[in-house]
Design a protein around this motif. Structure first.
Motif, PDB file in Angstrom:
ATOM      1  N   THR A 121       0.852  -1.187   0.000  1.00 20.93           N
ATOM      2  CA  THR A 121       0.000   0.000   0.000  1.00 20.93           C
ATOM      3  C   THR A 121       0.885   1.233   0.000  1.00 20.93           C
ATOM      4  OG1 THR A 121      -0.118  -0.200   2.409  1.00 20.93           O
ATOM      5  CG2 THR A 121      -1.971  -1.076   1.142  1.00 20.93           C
ATOM      6  N   ASN A 123       0.353   4.237  -0.237  1.00 21.64           N
ATOM      7  CA  ASN A 123      -0.152   5.401   0.497  1.00 21.64           C
ATOM      8  C   ASN A 123       0.076   5.274   2.000  1.00 21.64           C
ATOM      9  OD1 ASN A 123      -2.037   3.286   0.636  1.00 21.64           O
ATOM     10  ND2 ASN A 123      -3.705   4.711   1.101  1.00 21.64           N
ATOM     11  N   SER A 124       0.709   4.169   2.421  1.00 19.33           N
ATOM     12  CA  SER A 124       1.005   3.952   3.832  1.00 19.33           C
ATOM     13  C   SER A 124       2.484   4.227   4.107  1.00 19.33           C
ATOM     14  CB  SER A 124       0.663   2.516   4.227  1.00 19.33           C
ATOM     15  OG  SER A 124       1.172   2.211   5.510  1.00 19.33           O
ATOM     16  N   TRP A 128       6.643   2.337   3.059  1.00 20.60           N
ATOM     17  CA  TRP A 128       7.908   2.985   2.701  1.00 20.60           C
ATOM     18  C   TRP A 128       8.970   2.756   3.764  1.00 20.60           C
ATOM     19  CZ3 TRP A 128       8.386   3.990  -2.107  1.00 20.60           C
ATOM     20  CH2 TRP A 128       7.267   4.332  -2.869  1.00 20.60           C
TER      21      TRP A 128
END
Length: 421
Positions: A121, A123-124, A128
């Motif tokens: 994901t 966007n999480s 990263w």
């Protein structure tokens, strides 16, 4: 080259034995946690991040040891760091490995780690964080191992290791920045809601990581005649000093913003940490201890004459290291949960089983670092790149660590390669 880690002095075997006992105790405690759940920890609804996550936050900073010698060496050709750059990279490997293990033990079910890989994901921030941590771990291990392999064969390292070392620099900055974003991105925690969080992470990392690296180099120089110059140690100690000054300055900025602006949500965690809140003050003594250690360490490192004396340097570095450990390993994470969403103070008290798991994780990291350093020392020994053995005064008694040789091994040396190797 791993075979070099299988041979050593009695001190080396005793140290490895102690670490193995710690690992066994930690594995047993973790098995108990797996069977009975996270209720065995001191975490709760109000304090959902305990010592596991706080140690992860701190160890990410320790991993900065590699980049703090890599930047001057690879980008500015500061050859003084040539002897310690590999040790810095190996220490970064051990620190990241230990940090990742703390994430694993913090999960109720360790197999949940696969969810980040199987169901990415972007966007999480967690996704990263996984990317930069794993990349930094692999890059440092590949660089260090390849460079040592080249040294063993008497050849210069391949050019791609230089390129990879430069790539490791933004990765090192990334692991601190992304981890800071994990904390500062939680809008419900006012103590963490600050744009300067990443800067605080970097400052404390550039202080704690090199501080531990210097102590490790001094230990290797004493026990294994590892060839590291006083100039390199003094230069790195200056970095520790100025980074710690920046770290303290950034915290003072937070205190000013909270109290001068009179923001209750930002003031409460600082009041809890340093003065107690609603009768709860279990962290007050250790936070003031951290403040004293930070100031004391800075003052000792600022004076060149004191900094260049190893009898003063080691305690000064230890003061800086433990000040950062308390600040990030206790105050930053635990303080962020006080008060809770209902403006109540709920303190966190770690469980003995939780402490044993922590001992086990740290023992794994220390064993990994020990093995990597043993390999590095062994390769340097083969190439004759060890510091000369000090000659004891004629008629002087034999003392541990006096530099006399016994069967090719310096007396008192824990990591020196025996003659039979």
């Amino acid at each position: 080259m791993l075979e070099k880690a299988l041979r050593g002095s009695k001190g080396y075997y005793a140290w490895v034995g102690i670490l193995l006992l710690g690992i066994v105790a930690g594995v047993a405690a973790y098995a108990n946690q797996l069977a009975n759940g996270l209720t065995l920890t001191g975490m709760s609804r109000d304090v959902s991040w305990g010592l596991y996550i706080s140690q992860f936050v701190f160890l990410v900073g320790v991993a900065a040891s590699g980049v703090m010698v890599a930047i001057p060496y690879y980008l500015h050709h500061f050859k003084t760091y040539a002897k310690i750059v590999v040790i810095g990279e190996f220490m970064a490997v051990a620190a990241v490995l230990t940090a990742v293990l703390f994430i694993v033990v913090d999960l109720g079910q360790p197999m949940r780690v696969l969810n980040v890989i199987l169901f990415p994901t972007p966007n999480s921030i967690l996704f990263w964080d996984m990317c930069v941590l794993s990349s930094y771990l692999v890059v440092n291990l590949v660089i260090g191992w390849t460079v040592l392999g080249a040294e063993k064969k008497g050849f210069p390292p391949p050019r791609w290791t230089h390129v990879l070392s430069i790539i490791a620099i933004p990765l090192a900055i990334g692991i601190h920045t992304v981890t800071a974003f994990l904390i500062s991105g939680l809008a419900g925690r006012e103590y963490w809601l600050t744009a300067i969080m990443a800067a605080r992470f970097l400052a404390s990392a550039f202080a704690a990581g090199p501080a531990l690296l210097i102590v490790l180099c001094l230990v290797l120089r004493k026990t294994a005649r590892f060839n590291v110059s006083d100039k390199a140690i003094d230069s790195l100690a200056k970095t520790v000093c100025y980074a710690m000054i920046a770290n303290v300055f950034f915290f003072i900025l937070e205190v000013f913003t909270a109290f001068y602006s009179n923001m209750p949500g930002h003031k409460a965690p600082i009041e809890y940490l340093f003065f107690g809140l609603d009768g709860h003050a279990q962290l007050v003594p250790v936070m003031w201890l951290a403040a004293v250690l930070a100031i004391g360490g800075i003052l000792l490192l600022l004076v060149p004459k004191l900094r260049r004396s190893h009898k003063v340097l080691v305690p000064a570095l230890a003061a800086v290291f433990f000040a950062c450990l308390i600040d990030k390993g206790l105050g930053l994470v635990l303080g962020g949960f006080v008060p809770n969403s209902f403006e109540q103070v709920v303190e966190y008290i770690p469980n003995p089983n939780e402490l044993l798991v922590i001992v086990g994780v740290y023992s794994i990291g220390a064993l990994a670092l020990t093995v990597l350093c043993k390999v590095a020392v062994g390769v340097r020994a083969e190439n004759g790149d060890l510091a000369p053995v000090p000659v004891a005064p004629k008629g002087a008694g034999a003392e541990a660590g006096d530099g006399r040789a016994e069967g090719g091994v310096a007396v008192g040396g824990a990591l020196e390669e025996p003659a039979a190797s």
